[in-house]
Design an enzyme around this catalytic site. Structure first.
Site, PDB file in Angstrom:
ATOM      1  N   HIS A 880      47.793  40.675  36.920  1.00 11.29           N
ATOM      2  CA  HIS A 880      47.995  42.025  37.450  1.00 11.29           C
ATOM      3  C   HIS A 880      49.025  41.901  38.568  1.00 11.29           C
ATOM      4  O   HIS A 880      48.692  41.580  39.709  1.00 11.29           O
ATOM      5  CB  HIS A 880      46.688  42.601  37.990  1.00 11.29           C
ATOM      6  CG  HIS A 880      45.637  42.816  36.954  1.00 11.29           C
ATOM      7  ND1 HIS A 880      45.824  43.638  35.860  1.00 11.29           N
ATOM      8  CD2 HIS A 880      44.378  42.317  36.823  1.00 11.29           C
ATOM      9  CE1 HIS A 880      44.726  43.638  35.108  1.00 11.29           C
ATOM     10  NE2 HIS A 880      43.832  42.842  35.665  1.00 11.29           N
ATOM     11  N   THR A 881      50.290  42.131  38.243  1.00 12.91           N
ATOM     12  CA  THR A 881      51.351  41.908  39.229  1.00 12.91           C
ATOM     13  C   THR A 881      51.273  42.877  40.395  1.00 12.91           C
ATOM     14  O   THR A 881      51.782  42.580  41.479  1.00 12.91           O
ATOM     15  CB  THR A 881      52.723  42.033  38.550  1.00 12.91           C
ATOM     16  OG1 THR A 881      52.831  43.323  37.930  1.00 12.91           O
ATOM     17  CG2 THR A 881      52.898  40.952  37.499  1.00 12.91           C
ATOM     18  N   CYS A 882      50.659  44.046  40.178  1.00 10.14           N
ATOM     19  CA  CYS A 882      50.565  45.018  41.280  1.00 10.14           C
ATOM     20  C   CYS A 882      49.692  44.489  42.409  1.00 10.14           C
ATOM     21  O   CYS A 882      49.856  44.872  43.565  1.00 10.14           O
ATOM     22  CB  CYS A 882      50.003  46.342  40.773  1.00 10.14           C
ATOM     23  SG  CYS A 882      50.980  47.087  39.451  1.00 10.14           S
ATOM     24  N   PHE A 883      48.737  43.625  42.066  1.00  9.59           N
ATOM     25  CA  PHE A 883      47.782  43.141  43.060  1.00  9.59           C
ATOM     26  C   PHE A 883      47.830  41.625  43.231  1.00  9.59           C
ATOM     27  O   PHE A 883      46.956  41.045  43.870  1.00  9.59           O
ATOM     28  CB  PHE A 883      46.359  43.574  42.658  1.00  9.59           C
ATOM     29  CG  PHE A 883      46.239  45.044  42.357  1.00  9.59           C
ATOM     30  CD1 PHE A 883      46.229  45.968  43.379  1.00  9.59           C
ATOM     31  CD2 PHE A 883      46.171  45.494  41.046  1.00  9.59           C
ATOM     32  CE1 PHE A 883      46.132  47.330  43.108  1.00  9.59           C
ATOM     33  CE2 PHE A 883      46.077  46.850  40.764  1.00  9.59           C
ATOM     34  CZ  PHE A 883      46.058  47.770  41.793  1.00  9.59           C
TER      35      PHE A 883
END
Length: 914
Positions: A880-883
């Site tokens: 999960h690149t956003c987090f």
């Protein structure tokens, strides 16, 4: 053991700790001190504090030197062999921890000898004292005599002080100097300081020296008349003769003498030579008395500055007092840092702006060596306070006057440091960019949302910088590197959200101290956090304005800056949408960015935007695209002066760069430093060619350094130059009208070099860069970017850190789903990561965070989370690149983990529902 027992034990040993009067080791900038802070005011608290300091010192020397017992079994003692080898800085930090743990102390204590470069190799043959002021006489009997003499002197001083009024409270400003009957009432001169120091060393009698220093430094009226210059020829000859006599002791270098004087007759060179003599005297003789005198001096000068019209002293007299006080050699004791230095900082803080400006100029011209000493002492003071004080909501570091006043004085040092270095003319400025406001309801909403109105105002320029007519952009090479002004412990302690609120407070009566007004002391990582908070506040404000517009019917609700693009037409889609937004309302660019890839299911919480910028930069800065060229030597990208693209296209590229900073996204761009200097408002000059084209820079530098008279014949160069376009075709340009007939000579070679550099870095790409900067300012113009960051720091903000230290990343990583740092899969994972090539490490960062760049401050600031994603299977790791979350199955062996991980990071483009 009861926690209070430690204090009781310390109280029992307080008399011994205070009577030893040992100096603490010098604490470099950014490290801990071995002394707790001084906050209580009662005598009982002061005694406990002194006792605690004595215990911490014992821990310090025990860690560093050991107790001398070869059979020692204390794990906190260097003699036991169990304690690891520590540097003095590490030992200082560890000593404080052991104090609070009430750790074991050996029965036999090591000798307390402060470490410096001067005495780390032992005393020189025949020497009787060292430069740091600690006696090195080999005879232990002599040392005991000196200690007893110092103790008796201190006792006599205390008994005499009872009969005298308290000068720290009752300031005697109209002293009758003629009534001083004894010789020590005379003013200090270089010759007299030599005599006092020589008598102290030869006879081991510090009383005359102590009395002379105390009586002079305690009163600014007397001190301002010391070290006066001699104007007539006979006195000058006499001074030079005295200089020759004292040369052997002071080790004076005649080639380094400063003949000029400052202020009304202050001879700084003579003052500096005098205090070099004082540095030869053991500081134990005079440090305590001098600290007391300096503390009183600071209070007296501050009082004089508040009521300067009533006491009759001029500003120049008080400046002389401050200059002399800071020329005193490093006393090497904690009392100076805790008591005297804050008082002197307070005195400088009370100087008017013109007084601080004059002090900066004097230090820059006459006291260059002093700048480093004062800076180091201020860094030690700030570090000492920050590391030994427990700050809370009710008492923040911004409320600590010792820290804030030291920071204010450091600003004077900061500007003096620039003036003492290499400065460029302040005329090389880019034209300011003015962005019109297309918001039809902007003024109408200002009264509803005052924070929006304040956010449109850039941070006012510092009054001291205006008085000095100085700008950091003009500092080509400061005397002391700018990085030495950073204080990491302070930067890590500051609550940046509170500091930003203090910075935005414009009401003078309630203005609170903010370190953002002194950005030179903050690390780039801390300042980037402040910029991030400011940008987020602006995003939320724009969101509220958009909703208000929708309520009144002025425009449909558009709380976000949405970009919908296709991967196959990334550049066209992105630039077209940005162009429409910039034409309709440039303020919409300050909304939170949300990117959608057509046909993909990824929801943008930060990760989609990161990949969008990564891909768009790769295409735009590709030389095949034609907007930028690549320099062959430095591999940096530069504006194509013969580009067929319109100025609007370069404006949109500037918007992209501004959006990346505004949305806290790091870009893989490789601009030369001159681009960031130009973005901040400074035109390129000859020195900027060094990282733009080193070959050309070296050739032009050789031309400047050529001393022969046959420049015309040797170089055969005219004012007509040749350069190549993107296709390799030669293009000729005349720097002057009819330049092909004007040869470069010894007289005009400097003009030629400056015109050559100006053409390459400014004129030839003027239209392209002006459009590029306009787009950049559209997004960042209302932020504090230019006020907080130097061009070198802006590069780090855009490109990230260059330090790929994955050991830092391992230390800062958190684990979830059943994984811990001791799990076998995690151990195998880090073993594989550390063995990867740099290119594969970049791919891993790209896979887990959406960007292959290191954030500002290093990988320790990247909060990676590794979560267990089920038992062993054939699935690849996901993220999960956003987090910054890596989902890692618990593979059965290391080989399988390595195979799956390398496949995942090598084929990781696109977003799907996980």
């Amino acid at each position: 053991m009861n926690p209070n027992s430690k204090t009781d034990e310390a109280s029992r040993g307080s008399e011994e700790a205070s009577s030893n009067n040992n100096t603490t080791p010098t604490i470099p900038k950014g490290h801990t001190s071995i002394c707790p802070a001084a906050s209580p005011n009662s005598s009982r608290d002061i005694m406990k504090r002194a006792a605690a300091r004595g215990l911490i010192e014992k821990y310090f020397y025990q860690l560093l030197d050991g107790c001398g017992n070869p059979t020692c079994d204390n794990e906190y003692c260097a003699s036991s062999g169990e304690a690891r080898n520590l540097t003095p800085n590490e030992a200082a930090a560890e000593a404080i921890k052991l104090f609070y743990k009430d750790a074991r102390l050996c029965d036999i204590q090591p000798p307390k000898v402060a470490r410096t470069e001067a005495n780390s190799h032992g005393p020189s043959e025949g020497s009787t004292c060292t430069c740091n002021g600690n006696a090195t006489d080999e005879s232990s009997d002599d040392e005991k005599k000196i200690e007893s003499m110092s103790a008796s002197t201190s006792g006599n001083k205390e008994s005499k002080e009872k009969d005298k009024p308290d000068t720290s409270q009752n300031i005697s400003l109209q002293s009758d100097h003629k009534s001083l009957s004894h010789d020590n009432g005379a003013l200090l001169t270089e010759e007299r300081m030599y005599e006092l120091c020589q008598e102290c060393i030869d006879n081991k009698r510090p009383e005359p020296l102590i009395r002379a220093l105390g009586e002079v430094f305690i009163d600014p009226i007397i001190l301002s008349k010391c070290f006066r210059s001699k104007t007539n020829v006979e006195q000058s000859v006499d001074t030079r003769q005295k200089d020759k006599e004292s040369k052997a002791m002071c080790s004076r270098d005649p080639d380094k003498d400063v003949d000029s004087v400052s202020g009304p007759g202050l001879d700084i060179a003579s003052c500096q030579r005098a205090f070099k003599c004082l540095a030869k005297v053991p500081s134990d003789y005079y440090s305590s008395a001098l600290v007391t005198a300096l503390t009183t001096l600071g209070k007296n000068v501050a009082m004089q500055l508040r009521f300067i019209r009533f006491y009759g002293m001029t500003l120049e007299d008080l400046l002389n007092c401050i200059i002399i006080a800071f020329e005193i050699p490093d006393l090497g004791c904690s009392d100076y840092l805790e008591v005297a230095l804050p008082a002197l900082c307070d005195a400088v803080d009370n100087l008017p702006i013109e007084g601080q400006a004059k002090l900066a100029r004097i230090w820059a011209q006459h006291c260059k060596e002093t700048l480093r000493t004062v800076l180091d002492n201020l860094q030690q003071l700030i570090t000492l306070r920050v590391m030994s004080t427990s700050y809370s909501v009710g008492y923040l570091v911004q409320d600590d006057e010792s820290v804030t006043m030291a920071t204010k004085l450091m600003k004077v040092i900061y500007y003096a440091n620039m003036l003492a270095g290499v400065m460029e003319p302040n005329t090389l400025r880019e034209e300011p960019v003015v962005i019109p406001n297309h918001d039809p309801l902007g003024d109408a909403l200002d009264h509803l949302y005052p924070p929006l109105k304040n956010s449109k105002q850039s941070q006012p320029e510092d009054p001291l910088a205006i008085e000095l007519d100085i700008n950091v952009l003009d500092a080509r090479k400061p005397l002391i590197p700018f990085e030495d002004f950073y204080n990491e412990p302070l930067s890590d302690t500051i609550e940046m959200d509170i500091d930003l609120a203090n910075c935005k407070t414009d009401v003078i009566l309630v203005r609170k101290f903010s370190f953002l007004r002194y950005p030179f002391i903050l690390t780039p990582a801390t300042k980037s956090l402040g910029l991030y908070y400011e940008n987020r506040i602006r995003m939320y404000s724009e969101r509220r304005v958009s909703l208000l517009h929708a309520v009144v019917g002025a425009a449909p609700a558009a709380p976000y800056l949405r970009l919908r693009v296709r991967r196959s037409h990334l550049i066209d889609d992105a630039l077209v949408e940005l162009e429409m937004i910039a034409m309709e309302s440039a303020s919409d660019l300050k909304k939170q960015l949300v990117v959608e890839f057509e046909g993909e299911q990824g929801v943008d919480e930060g990760g989609v935007s990161k990949e969008f910028f990564q891909l768009i930069v790769e295409e735009i800065f590709n030389p095949d695209y034609g907007m930028f060229t690549q320099q062959p030597d430095s591999h940096t990208v530069w504006f194509n002066p013969t580009s067929f693209e319109t100025e609007a296209q370069f404006t949109l590229i500037g918007i992209v760069l501004g959006l990346a900073i505004y949305n806290n996204i790091i870009l893989p761009v490789n601009f030369p430093m001159v681009v960031y200097r130009k973005l901040m408002g400074k035109k390129g000059s000859f020195e900027d060619l060094a990282d733009w084209n080193m070959t050309l820079y070296n050739g032009l530098k050789d031309l400047l350094q050529y001393e022969g008279d046959d420049v015309e014949e040797a170089y055969c160069q005219t004012f007509r130059i040749c350069y190549q376009d993107v296709f390799g075709n030669n293009i000729f340009h005349e720097l002057k009208p009819d330049g092909d007939s004007i040869f470069v000579t010894k007289e005009n070679k400097e003009e030629f070099v400056n015109m050559y550099a100006d053409f390459l870095l400014n004129s030839s790409v003027d239209s392209q860069f002006r459009a590029f900067r306009r787009g950049f300012v559209m997004v960042t113009g209302e932020s504090q970017l230019a006020a907080l960051f130097r061009p070198e720091e802006v590069e780090t903000l855009v490109c990230g850190s260059k330090n790929f230290d994955f050991n830092e990343l391992e230390k800062s990583t958190d684990y979830d789903g059943g994984y811990t740092s001791s799990s076998e899969t995690i151990k195998d994972f880090w073993s594989i990561v550390h063995s990867l090539s740099l290119e594969d490490k970049r791919k891993l960062l790209q896979f887990t965070t959406g960007s292959d760049r290191v954030p500002v401050g290093g990988l320790s600031h990247l909060k990676l989370v590794i979560a267990r994603n089920g038992p062993d299977s054939d699935r690849l790791p996901t993220a999960h690149t956003c987090f910054n979350v890596l989902l890692l199955p618990e593979y059965e062996n290391k080989e399988k983990l390595q195979d799956r991980l390398l496949k995942a990071i090598s084929y990781s483009k696109g977003f799907g529902m996980l």
